[in-house]
Design an enzyme around this catalytic site. Structure first.
Site, mmCIF file in Angstrom:
data_model
loop_
_atom_site.group_PDB
_atom_site.id
_atom_site.type_symbol
_atom_site.label_atom_id
_atom_site.label_comp_id
_atom_site.label_asym_id
_atom_site.label_seq_id
_atom_site.Cartn_x
_atom_site.Cartn_y
_atom_site.Cartn_z
ATOM 1 N N SER A 1 27.459 6.324 -66.208
ATOM 2 C CA SER A 1 28.477 5.611 -65.410
ATOM 3 C C SER A 1 29.614 5.108 -66.304
ATOM 4 O O SER A 1 30.763 5.010 -65.859
ATOM 5 C CB SER A 1 27.842 4.453 -64.644
ATOM 6 O OG SER A 1 26.987 3.701 -65.480
ATOM 7 N N ASP B 1 23.649 -3.952 -72.130
ATOM 8 C CA ASP B 1 22.267 -3.459 -71.944
ATOM 9 C C ASP B 1 21.463 -3.859 -73.180
ATOM 10 O O ASP B 1 21.985 -3.812 -74.297
ATOM 11 C CB ASP B 1 22.280 -1.926 -71.806
ATOM 12 C CG ASP B 1 21.051 -1.364 -71.108
ATOM 13 O OD1 ASP B 1 19.924 -1.709 -71.509
ATOM 14 O OD2 ASP B 1 21.223 -0.572 -70.176
ATOM 15 N N SER C 1 21.162 -9.332 -70.462
ATOM 16 C CA SER C 1 22.288 -9.670 -69.595
ATOM 17 C C SER C 1 22.516 -11.189 -69.484
ATOM 18 O O SER C 1 23.647 -11.663 -69.616
ATOM 19 C CB SER C 1 22.018 -9.061 -68.210
ATOM 20 O OG SER C 1 22.902 -9.561 -67.259
ATOM 21 N N ASP D 1 24.492 -2.705 -62.332
ATOM 22 C CA ASP D 1 23.526 -1.601 -62.210
ATOM 23 C C ASP D 1 22.421 -1.804 -63.249
ATOM 24 O O ASP D 1 22.027 -0.895 -63.958
ATOM 25 C CB ASP D 1 24.262 -0.260 -62.444
ATOM 26 C CG ASP D 1 23.415 0.943 -62.088
ATOM 27 O OD1 ASP D 1 22.447 0.807 -61.314
ATOM 28 O OD2 ASP D 1 23.741 2.047 -62.578
ATOM 29 N N HIS E 1 16.361 -3.751 -61.594
ATOM 30 C CA HIS E 1 16.297 -3.742 -60.133
ATOM 31 C C HIS E 1 15.127 -4.548 -59.578
ATOM 32 O O HIS E 1 14.825 -4.461 -58.401
ATOM 33 C CB HIS E 1 16.261 -2.303 -59.615
ATOM 34 C CG HIS E 1 17.587 -1.604 -59.750
ATOM 35 N ND1 HIS E 1 18.722 -2.242 -60.214
ATOM 36 C CD2 HIS E 1 17.961 -0.333 -59.481
ATOM 37 C CE1 HIS E 1 19.733 -1.374 -60.211
ATOM 38 N NE2 HIS E 1 19.296 -0.219 -59.787
HETATM 39 N N1 SAH Z 1 24.398 2.822 -65.178
HETATM 40 C C1 SAH Z 1 23.374 3.707 -65.722
HETATM 41 C C2 SAH Z 1 21.976 3.388 -65.239
HETATM 42 C C3 SAH Z 1 21.479 2.013 -65.592
HETATM 43 S S1 SAH Z 1 19.710 1.921 -65.530
HETATM 44 C C4 SAH Z 1 23.738 5.170 -65.452
HETATM 45 O O1 SAH Z 1 24.845 5.472 -65.044
HETATM 46 O O2 SAH Z 1 22.901 6.047 -65.682
HETATM 47 C C5 SAH Z 1 19.468 0.194 -65.764
HETATM 48 C C6 SAH Z 1 19.652 -0.291 -67.178
HETATM 49 O O3 SAH Z 1 19.613 -1.723 -67.122
HETATM 50 C C7 SAH Z 1 18.582 0.128 -68.191
HETATM 51 O O4 SAH Z 1 19.179 0.831 -69.255
HETATM 52 C C8 SAH Z 1 17.972 -1.194 -68.668
HETATM 53 O O5 SAH Z 1 17.687 -1.247 -70.066
HETATM 54 C C9 SAH Z 1 19.045 -2.206 -68.325
HETATM 55 N N2 SAH Z 1 18.534 -3.556 -68.099
HETATM 56 C C10 SAH Z 1 17.566 -3.934 -67.233
HETATM 57 N N3 SAH Z 1 17.385 -5.255 -67.267
HETATM 58 C C11 SAH Z 1 18.262 -5.748 -68.189
HETATM 59 C C12 SAH Z 1 18.553 -7.051 -68.696
HETATM 60 N N4 SAH Z 1 17.912 -8.125 -68.234
HETATM 61 N N5 SAH Z 1 19.504 -7.181 -69.644
HETATM 62 C C13 SAH Z 1 20.164 -6.088 -70.109
HETATM 63 N N6 SAH Z 1 19.937 -4.831 -69.667
HETATM 64 C C14 SAH Z 1 19.000 -4.660 -68.720
HETATM 65 MG MG MG Z 2 21.769 2.664 -60.483
#
Ligand code: SAH
Ligand code: MG
Length: 218
Positions: free
Chosen positions: A47, A69, A122, A139, A142
């Site tokens: 993305s 991330d 985050s 994103d 989840h």
């Molecule tokens: N936008 C990406 C997909 C993201 S997947 C694409 O286009 O493919 C979700 C990501 O969020 C993962 O890499 C995971 O390491 C990160 N993530 C999940 N929880 C997080 C947190 N609390 N802090 C930072 N990163 C986090």
């Molecule tokens: Mg997603």
């Protein structure tokens, strides 16, 4: 979306369908002239290429995308889960590490001067963040708590008229997990600070219609 970068985006590892990526690119083009964009959830940079393409087109100091991330993967990316990819595990630590793949992806796309990786949790990064955002794209994790945390830590940094894009929003539980819908999309609308302006697939785009960046949301 410029053809050269579209090819990189399509080839990149990750979770962003082309039509939803195109929407992300379009809203980034619209908003980047007014300030930087920030993505929560870099993974391998798929993305980020759609966002970075817009940043390259806009140019100048505003043509910048931050992407946050910890690169250790979400719950659903861990071994044994649906979205696990063993090729992004650090063999020495036995932990996921998507940072090397991200760096190669962004370097190959020629976007290293446009896409800035912020490596950390985050909520930790957000606690020290002070910059108004023209576009926020959530994103990240989840699960219920990570999704709620991302909304509460970041959404208030969106400027008035700025945009909040949320991925994996599934109003119908048959289509996918609930947290981005219940913990981000619905609270943003219920706050009265955001109105929906666009949607493609599971991507929702909301515009901030009241308040100023940094104001706590209702
Ligand atoms: N936008 C990406 C997909 C993201 S997947 C694409 O286009 O493919 C979700 C990501 O969020 C993962 O890499 C995971 O390491 C990160 N993530 C999940 N929880 C997080 C947190 N609390 N802090 C930072 N990163 C986090
Ligand atoms: Mg997603």
């Amino acid at each position: 979306m410029p053809d050269d970068l579209l090819a990189h985006a399509l080839a990149a590892k990750g979770f962003m369908p082309p039509d939803e990526g195109a929407l992300l690119h379009r809203v980034a083009r619209e908003r980047l002239p007014f300030g930087p964009a920030l993505e929560v959830g870099t993974y391998c940079g798929k993305s980020a290429i759609y966002l970075g393409a817009a940043a390259r087109e806009v140019g100048g100091p505003h043509g910048t995308v931050f992407t946050v991330d910890h690169h250790r993967g979400s719950e659903e990316n861990q071994a044994g889960w649906e979205h696990h990819d063993p090729s992004v595990v650090d063999p020495e630590l036995g932990l996921m590490d998507t940072l090397p793949t991200f760096r190669r992806t962004i370097a190959r796309a020629g976007l290293e001067d446009r896409v800035v990786a912020v490596v950390g949790r985050s909520t930790t990064v957000a606690a020290h963040w002070r910059t108004p955002l023209s576009l926020l794209f959530i994103d990240g994790g989840h699960g219920e708590q990570p999704a709620r945390d991302d909304y509460e830590s970041w959404a208030h940094w969106v400027v008035r008229d700025g945009l909040l894009a949320v991925h994996d929003v599934f109003p119908d539980p048959a289509d996918g997990g609930r947290p981005p819908y219940e913990q981000i999309y619905l609270p943003a609308l219920a706050s009265g600070a955001f109105e929906e302006v666009d949607a493609v697939g599971s991507m929702r785009v909301l515009r901030r219609v009241s308040g100023a960046a940094g104001d706590r949301l209702g």
